[in-house]
Design a protein around this motif. Structure first.
Motif, PDB file in Angstrom:
ATOM      1  N   ASP A  29     -11.917 -14.085   5.394  1.00 49.10           N
ATOM      2  CA  ASP A  29     -12.604 -14.665   4.040  1.00 49.10           C
ATOM      3  C   ASP A  29     -11.786 -15.330   3.188  1.00 49.10           C
ATOM      4  O   ASP A  29     -12.134 -16.410   2.593  1.00 49.10           O
ATOM      5  CB  ASP A  29     -13.155 -13.391   3.113  1.00 49.10           C
ATOM      6  N   SER A  73       5.097  -7.779  10.686  1.00 46.74           N
ATOM      7  CA  SER A  73       4.032  -7.985   9.808  1.00 46.74           C
ATOM      8  C   SER A  73       4.034  -7.161   8.681  1.00 46.74           C
ATOM      9  O   SER A  73       4.013  -7.393   7.434  1.00 46.74           O
ATOM     10  CB  SER A  73       2.558  -7.932  10.444  1.00 46.74           C
ATOM     11  N   LEU A  74       4.572  -5.938   9.048  1.00 41.42           N
ATOM     12  CA  LEU A  74       4.649  -4.870   7.837  1.00 41.42           C
ATOM     13  C   LEU A  74       5.685  -5.186   6.925  1.00 41.42           C
ATOM     14  O   LEU A  74       5.563  -4.835   5.833  1.00 41.42           O
ATOM     15  CB  LEU A  74       4.694  -3.480   8.580  1.00 41.42           C
ATOM     16  N   GLY A 104       3.018   1.015  15.173  1.00 42.19           N
ATOM     17  CA  GLY A 104       4.301   0.949  15.761  1.00 42.19           C
ATOM     18  C   GLY A 104       5.523   1.116  14.908  1.00 42.19           C
ATOM     19  O   GLY A 104       6.375   2.134  14.926  1.00 42.19           O
ATOM     20  N   SER A 158     -11.756  -5.075  -3.521  1.00 44.47           N
ATOM     21  CA  SER A 158     -11.625  -5.143  -2.326  1.00 44.47           C
ATOM     22  C   SER A 158     -12.904  -4.930  -1.591  1.00 44.47           C
ATOM     23  O   SER A 158     -13.758  -4.050  -2.083  1.00 44.47           O
ATOM     24  CB  SER A 158     -10.576  -3.924  -1.621  1.00 44.47           C
ATOM     25  N   LYS A 159     -13.074  -5.492  -0.465  1.00 44.90           N
ATOM     26  CA  LYS A 159     -14.491  -5.193   0.009  1.00 44.90           C
ATOM     27  C   LYS A 159     -14.725  -3.956   0.793  1.00 44.90           C
ATOM     28  O   LYS A 159     -15.967  -3.680   0.764  1.00 44.90           O
ATOM     29  CB  LYS A 159     -14.883  -6.485   1.080  1.00 44.90           C
ATOM     30  N   LEU A 160     -13.579  -3.386   1.029  1.00 45.54           N
ATOM     31  CA  LEU A 160     -13.618  -2.145   1.965  1.00 45.54           C
ATOM     32  C   LEU A 160     -13.075  -1.142   0.745  1.00 45.54           C
ATOM     33  O   LEU A 160     -12.284  -1.519  -0.301  1.00 45.54           O
ATOM     34  CB  LEU A 160     -12.790  -1.882   3.171  1.00 45.54           C
ATOM     35  N   GLY A 182      -7.005  -4.956  -0.742  1.00 42.72           N
ATOM     36  CA  GLY A 182      -6.492  -3.555  -1.102  1.00 42.72           C
ATOM     37  C   GLY A 182      -5.607  -2.893   0.197  1.00 42.72           C
ATOM     38  O   GLY A 182      -5.488  -1.840   0.378  1.00 42.72           O
ATOM     39  N   TYR A 190     -12.156  -8.158   9.720  1.00 42.05           N
ATOM     40  CA  TYR A 190     -11.304  -9.390   9.798  1.00 42.05           C
ATOM     41  C   TYR A 190     -11.932 -10.709  10.329  1.00 42.05           C
ATOM     42  O   TYR A 190     -11.875 -10.972  11.264  1.00 42.05           O
ATOM     43  CB  TYR A 190     -10.134  -8.890  11.077  1.00 42.05           C
ATOM     44  N   SER A 246      -8.423  -0.296   4.884  1.00 41.31           N
ATOM     45  CA  SER A 246      -7.908  -1.481   5.163  1.00 41.31           C
ATOM     46  C   SER A 246      -7.277  -1.452   6.691  1.00 41.31           C
ATOM     47  O   SER A 246      -6.792  -0.562   6.910  1.00 41.31           O
ATOM     48  CB  SER A 246      -7.298  -2.246   4.163  1.00 41.31           C
ATOM     49  N   HIS A 247      -7.252  -2.851   7.065  1.00 45.78           N
ATOM     50  CA  HIS A 247      -6.576  -2.702   8.571  1.00 45.78           C
ATOM     51  C   HIS A 247      -5.151  -2.362   8.579  1.00 45.78           C
ATOM     52  O   HIS A 247      -4.632  -1.747   9.655  1.00 45.78           O
ATOM     53  CB  HIS A 247      -6.705  -4.172   9.171  1.00 45.78           C
ATOM     54  N   THR A 248      -4.512  -2.328   7.449  1.00 48.61           N
ATOM     55  CA  THR A 248      -3.036  -1.885   7.480  1.00 48.61           C
ATOM     56  C   THR A 248      -2.986  -0.416   7.919  1.00 48.61           C
ATOM     57  O   THR A 248      -1.945  -0.079   8.602  1.00 48.61           O
ATOM     58  CB  THR A 248      -2.344  -2.024   6.013  1.00 48.61           C
ATOM     59  N   VAL A 269     -15.148 -10.792  -2.590  1.00 46.89           N
ATOM     60  CA  VAL A 269     -15.228 -12.194  -3.281  1.00 46.89           C
ATOM     61  C   VAL A 269     -15.819 -13.232  -2.358  1.00 46.89           C
ATOM     62  O   VAL A 269     -15.436 -13.433  -1.170  1.00 46.89           O
ATOM     63  CB  VAL A 269     -13.525 -12.637  -3.485  1.00 46.89           C
ATOM     64  N   ALA A 322      -0.353  -5.542   1.811  1.00 43.00           N
ATOM     65  CA  ALA A 322       0.057  -6.519   0.947  1.00 43.00           C
ATOM     66  C   ALA A 322      -0.456  -6.617  -0.445  1.00 43.00           C
ATOM     67  O   ALA A 322       0.299  -6.874  -1.546  1.00 43.00           O
ATOM     68  CB  ALA A 322      -0.342  -7.956   1.392  1.00 43.00           C
ATOM     69  N   GLU A 352      -1.298 -10.778   5.927  1.00 44.69           N
ATOM     70  CA  GLU A 352      -1.466 -11.844   7.168  1.00 44.69           C
ATOM     71  C   GLU A 352      -2.562 -12.929   7.073  1.00 44.69           C
ATOM     72  O   GLU A 352      -2.392 -13.917   7.501  1.00 44.69           O
ATOM     73  CB  GLU A 352      -2.639 -10.819   8.147  1.00 44.69           C
TER      74      GLU A 352
HETATM   75  C1  LIG Z   1      -4.338  -2.205  15.656  1.00 48.01           C
HETATM   76  C2  LIG Z   1      -3.213  -2.911  14.817  1.00 48.01           C
HETATM   77  C3  LIG Z   1      -1.823  -2.346  15.063  1.00 48.01           C
HETATM   78  C4  LIG Z   1      -0.740  -3.065  14.330  1.00 48.01           C
HETATM   79  N1  LIG Z   1       0.286  -2.597  14.134  1.00 48.01           N
HETATM   80  C5  LIG Z   1       1.466  -3.053  13.467  1.00 48.01           C
HETATM   81  C6  LIG Z   1       2.834  -2.705  13.616  1.00 48.01           C
HETATM   82  O1  LIG Z   1       3.006  -1.425  14.152  1.00 48.01           O
HETATM   83  N2  LIG Z   1       3.636  -3.263  12.956  1.00 48.01           N
HETATM   84  C7  LIG Z   1       3.457  -4.435  12.183  1.00 48.01           C
HETATM   85  O2  LIG Z   1       4.531  -5.106  11.451  1.00 48.01           O
HETATM   86  N3  LIG Z   1       2.116  -5.030  12.107  1.00 48.01           N
HETATM   87  C8  LIG Z   1       1.187  -4.433  12.589  1.00 48.01           C
HETATM   88  N4  LIG Z   1      -0.350  -4.795  12.793  1.00 48.01           N
HETATM   89  C9  LIG Z   1      -0.314  -6.188  11.983  1.00 48.01           C
HETATM   90  C10 LIG Z   1      -0.503  -5.474  10.358  1.00 48.01           C
HETATM   91  O3  LIG Z   1      -0.914  -4.080  10.522  1.00 48.01           O
HETATM   92  C11 LIG Z   1      -1.606  -6.515   9.706  1.00 48.01           C
HETATM   93  O4  LIG Z   1      -1.027  -7.535   9.913  1.00 48.01           O
HETATM   94  C12 LIG Z   1      -1.376  -5.923   8.209  1.00 48.01           C
HETATM   95  O5  LIG Z   1      -1.488  -4.602   8.063  1.00 48.01           O
HETATM   96  C13 LIG Z   1      -2.155  -6.894   7.186  1.00 48.01           C
HETATM   97  O6  LIG Z   1      -2.204  -6.534   6.138  1.00 48.01           O
HETATM   98  P1  LIG Z   1      -2.840  -7.051   4.916  1.00 48.01           P
HETATM   99  O7  LIG Z   1      -2.445  -6.348   3.803  1.00 48.01           O
HETATM  100  O8  LIG Z   1      -2.672  -8.403   5.080  1.00 48.01           O
HETATM  101  O9  LIG Z   1      -4.466  -7.016   5.326  1.00 48.01           O
HETATM  102  P2  LIG Z   1      -5.260  -5.630   5.296  1.00 48.01           P
HETATM  103  O10 LIG Z   1      -4.541  -4.485   5.438  1.00 48.01           O
HETATM  104  O11 LIG Z   1      -6.087  -5.668   6.265  1.00 48.01           O
HETATM  105  O12 LIG Z   1      -6.216  -5.727   3.922  1.00 48.01           O
HETATM  106  C14 LIG Z   1      -6.988  -6.927   3.683  1.00 48.01           C
HETATM  107  C15 LIG Z   1      -7.775  -6.283   2.512  1.00 48.01           C
HETATM  108  O13 LIG Z   1      -8.635  -7.605   2.070  1.00 48.01           O
HETATM  109  C16 LIG Z   1      -9.794  -7.200   1.588  1.00 48.01           C
HETATM  110  N5  LIG Z   1     -10.675  -8.097   1.919  1.00 48.01           N
HETATM  111  C17 LIG Z   1     -10.958  -9.121   2.606  1.00 48.01           C
HETATM  112  N6  LIG Z   1     -11.781  -9.980   2.619  1.00 48.01           N
HETATM  113  C18 LIG Z   1     -12.246  -9.883   1.335  1.00 48.01           C
HETATM  114  C19 LIG Z   1     -13.208 -10.170   0.277  1.00 48.01           C
HETATM  115  N7  LIG Z   1     -13.910 -11.281   0.710  1.00 48.01           N
HETATM  116  N8  LIG Z   1     -13.220  -9.785  -0.940  1.00 48.01           N
HETATM  117  C20 LIG Z   1     -12.643  -8.602  -1.182  1.00 48.01           C
HETATM  118  N9  LIG Z   1     -11.771  -8.099  -0.479  1.00 48.01           N
HETATM  119  C21 LIG Z   1     -11.526  -8.560   0.775  1.00 48.01           C
HETATM  120  C22 LIG Z   1     -10.263  -6.064   2.803  1.00 48.01           C
HETATM  121  O14 LIG Z   1     -11.133  -5.101   1.935  1.00 48.01           O
HETATM  122  C23 LIG Z   1      -8.658  -5.150   2.860  1.00 48.01           C
HETATM  123  O15 LIG Z   1      -8.271  -4.257   1.625  1.00 48.01           O
HETATM  124  C24 LIG Z   1      -1.212  -4.218  13.439  1.00 48.01           C
HETATM  125  C25 LIG Z   1      -2.525  -4.693  13.492  1.00 48.01           C
HETATM  126  C26 LIG Z   1      -3.468  -4.110  14.317  1.00 48.01           C
HETATM  127  C27 LIG Z   1      -4.896  -4.596  14.189  1.00 48.01           C
END
Ligand SMILES: Cc1cc2nc3c(=O)[nH]c(=O)nc-3n(C[C@H](O)[C@H](O)[C@H](O)COP(=O)(O)OP(=O)(O)OC[C@H]3O[C@@H](n4cnc5c(N)ncnc54)[C@H](O)[C@@H]3O)c2cc1C
Length: 597
Positions: free
Chosen positions: A218, A417-418, A49, A35-37, A14, A215, A42-44, A164, A17, A401
């Motif tokens: 998984d 990444s965003l 920046g 979503s596990k959280l 959640g 992170y 989520s880390h997003t 999951v 992405a 990611e």
């Molecule tokens: C501190 C920091 C600052 C950043 N700043 C920038 C920036 O300014 N610009 C940029 O472009 N990028 C930046 N990045 C990178 C970018 O934020 C991340 O790569 C991106 O947000 C990842 O998004 P995501 O949707 O892939 O994952 P996330 O937002 O992390 O979401 C992952 C989701 O997966 C779920 N999940 C995971 N494992 C399981 C499971 N087993 N079962 C069920 N649910 C699960 C979690 O609950 C969560 O909801 C930054 C990263 C960090 C750490």
């Protein structure tokens, strides 16, 4: 009794992405997000920046420049068709966010404000270009909140705090997932035609990291166990500016706003490593420069950190030296108030964790494990591809990611990444729905929860001779020491051996907590197993790649070797063995060249 739920599209994750995928898939297909959280954790939400798109709001910019910067930043390992697609689509995707209500920072005349970021340039003048769209230093937070609100508005089904554990495959096609409900400990089967993994990164396998506790890789680990390969796992980005010892990220926007790096001798050392773009060189270049300064005894007080200085007097002095101007041609000058308005959260972190006020004192920083370029292989529409011929695995998608499209190649540019989340989140969602609408529900495997139960039973019934906490600590240390910013044959071979030993010892771990309700010990231990698998694949692929490219820097092979290594790695896990293969990089317009900054 195990509950079974039926959907067209299941999205695992959640974050940015996952939610972008959900919004787009749910337009035509019955969609659920697991979503596990709680999604907004989520880390997003930690992204600070900005999100890059060539809107050209403050000065001339073109998506083709963005694409070339991305290719160059990737050290020519990124697939150029996918990069073109991303950079062109980024513009519409940012406007999508604006229309969803995202409160971007604005120019005085009301357009989305943009700022410079590492590696993003005007391709003609070679100077930094203002391309990063931002909402102060909380861009990711705003993206996540905005998307979540839109998801609620659209009535998307959420299963929050469902983790999951397994992917279901029947007759060679995707059939769903199995998840544990954290509140009850019960297993649930989610029977679906399409599954999108959007589970984020795995930086927790290193000791110093900017990444959230969740992170743990998984998605990549679950798919590896089902025979799907992982791509380019040797490439993991170290961000140059993490808070010393803690790893908490200081956004590159600080350097975009004029922050300067200094070593223990008070030298602006980036002038030596990147004479044109200096402090805004790409992350791999800057992290290596810091590492080398420290190695040669030029850290602050001889220790392993340097200073990042955003005090207005420093910014103004170097802006004058560099001849930096505002868009209207006037000299670039800042006040403490202006700096604080642009990086409020960073200022808070520094005061809280360091006792340092960034407009009065320089910040002690060191490189921190930040971003996974590698992950589940996909094509540019988010479909998972499983071999060197890019054969599509029916019904399976990945975005964000955890996926490797590959647009970041050997090194991701800041803000990309965003962009990746919103572009590939959107397109994987659209395609997953289209696939679901054009196919019938596959049957479930017999006993769908069998493999999940086996994994849990093993952790509950171990001998207890080993403690998970010790194994985790040893893994993070060896990965930091031997599979970090610089790598050698000997160090990598030691890491492979050590991680194999840790995986063996992991079989002796026993989870002490036997309760079913919120058994976080059980799930954290399961996550450690995922990290050990990913640590193994990362060190084996890094040992195999005998060149230096992007984030993968080998002391013993210091040059990039396009003759032999201009190719993506693919790794399969087969029990304790890792099998490797390679696939070509897609080159369209840009022939590989040496990177000069
Ligand atoms: C501190 C920091 C600052 C950043 N700043 C920038 C920036 O300014 N610009 C940029 O472009 N990028 C930046 N990045 C990178 C970018 O934020 C991340 O790569 C991106 O947000 C990842 O998004 P995501 O949707 O892939 O994952 P996330 O937002 O992390 O979401 C992952 C989701 O997966 C779920 N999940 C995971 N494992 C399981 C499971 N087993 N079962 C069920 N649910 C699960 C979690 O609950 C969560 O909801 C930054 C990263 C960090 C750490």
């Amino acid at each position: 009794m195990t509950q079974t739920h039926v959907f067209d599209v299941i999205i695992v994750g959640g974050g940015g992405a996952g939610l972008m995928a959900a919004l787009n898939a749910s337009r035509t297909a019955k969609t659920a997000v697991l979503s596990k959280l709680y999604p907004t954790r989520s880390h997003t939400g930690a992204a600070q920046g900005g999100v890059g798109a060539a809107l050209g709001n403050l000065e001339e910019d073109r998506w083709e420049w963005h694409a070339f910067d991305t290719v160059k930043g990737s050290d020519y390992l990124g697939d150029q068709d996918a990069i073109d697609f991303m950079c062109e689509e980024a513009i519409q995707a940012v406007y999508d966010l604006e229309h969803f209500g995202l409160p971007f920072s604005r120019t005085p005349d009301g357009r989305i404000a943009q700022r410079p970021f590492g590696g993003h340039t005007n391709n003609e003048t070679k100077k930094p270009v203002r391309r990063a769209c931002y909402a102060a230093d909380r861009t990711g937070h705003m993206i996540l909140q905005t998307l979540y609100q839109q998801c609620l508005r659209n009535g998307i089904n959420f299963y929050d705090e469902f983790q999951v554990l397994d992917l279901l495959v029947q007759g060679g096609v995707t059939a769903g997932v199995v998840a544990v409900e954290l509140a009850t400990g019960e297993l649930h089967v989610f029977h679906a035609k399409s599954v999108i993994f959007a589970t984020g990164g795995h930086g927790r396998i290193w000791d110093i990291t900017s990444n959230a506790y969740a992170y743990t890789g998984d998605g990549v680990a679950v798919t590896l166990r089902r025979g799907i390969p992982a791509e380019d796992m040797e490439f993991f980005q170290f961000h140059p500016t993490g808070i010393y010892k803690l790893g908490i990220l200081i956004t590159e926007a600080v350097r975009g706003e004029g922050g300067v790096l200094f070593n223990g001798l008070g030298e602006r050392f980036m002038e030596r490593y990147a004479p044109t773009i200096k402090d805004l060189a790409s992350r791999d270049v800057t992290s290596r420069a810091i590492y080398l300064e420290v190695k040669e005894g030029r850290g602050i007080k001889g220790k392993n950190y340097v200073y990042l200085d955003i005090r207005p007097e420093t910014v103004n002095l170097y802006a004058e030296k560099d001849g930096r101007t505002n868009p209207d041609g006037t000299p670039y000058r800042v006040t403490a108030e202006e700096i604080l308005a642009k990086i409020p959260d960073i200022a808070d972190f520094c005061r809280t964790y360091l006792g340092v006020d960034p407009v009065k004192d320089p910040m002690p920083i060191q490189p921190t494990a930040h971003y996974a370029m590698g992950g589940i292989p996909t094509d540019k529409f988010g479909q998972v591809v499983i071999d060197d011929k890019n054969t599509v695995f029916p019904g399976l998608f990945a975005a964000g990611e955890c996926a490797c499209v590959s647009v970041h190649g050997a090194n991701r540019l800041g803000t990309n990444s965003l962009v990746d989340l919103i572009v590939f989140g959107k397109h994987s969602g659209l395609l997953a729905a289209a696939y679901a609408n054009g196919s019938s529900l596959p049957s479930l495997p017999n006993d769908p929860t069998d493999f999940s139960r086996q994994q849990i039973d093993q952790l509950m019934n171990g001998s207890g001779r080993e403690k998970a906490a010790n194994l985790g600590r040893e893994m993070r240390q060896v990965m930091m020491d031997n599979v970090g910013v610089f790598r050698t044959e000997e160090g990598l071979a030691q890491a492979v051996e050590k991680v194999q030993e840790l995986r063996e010892r992991f079989k002796q771990v026993k989870v002490g907590d036997t309760s079913k309700i919120f058994n976080t010990e059980l799930l954290n231990t399961w996550e450690l197993g995922n990290m050990l698998d990913l640590a193994l694949v990362t060190s084996i692929t890094a040992l195999d790649r005998k060149e230096s490219r992007g984030a993968h820097a080998r002391d013993d092979f210091p040059s990039r070797d396009d003759q032999n290594w201009l190719k993506h790695s693919l790794a399969w896990m087969d029990g304790d063995k890792v099998r490797l293969d390679y696939k070509p990089v897609v080159i369209t317009k840009y022939a590989p060249k040496e990177r000069v900054y």
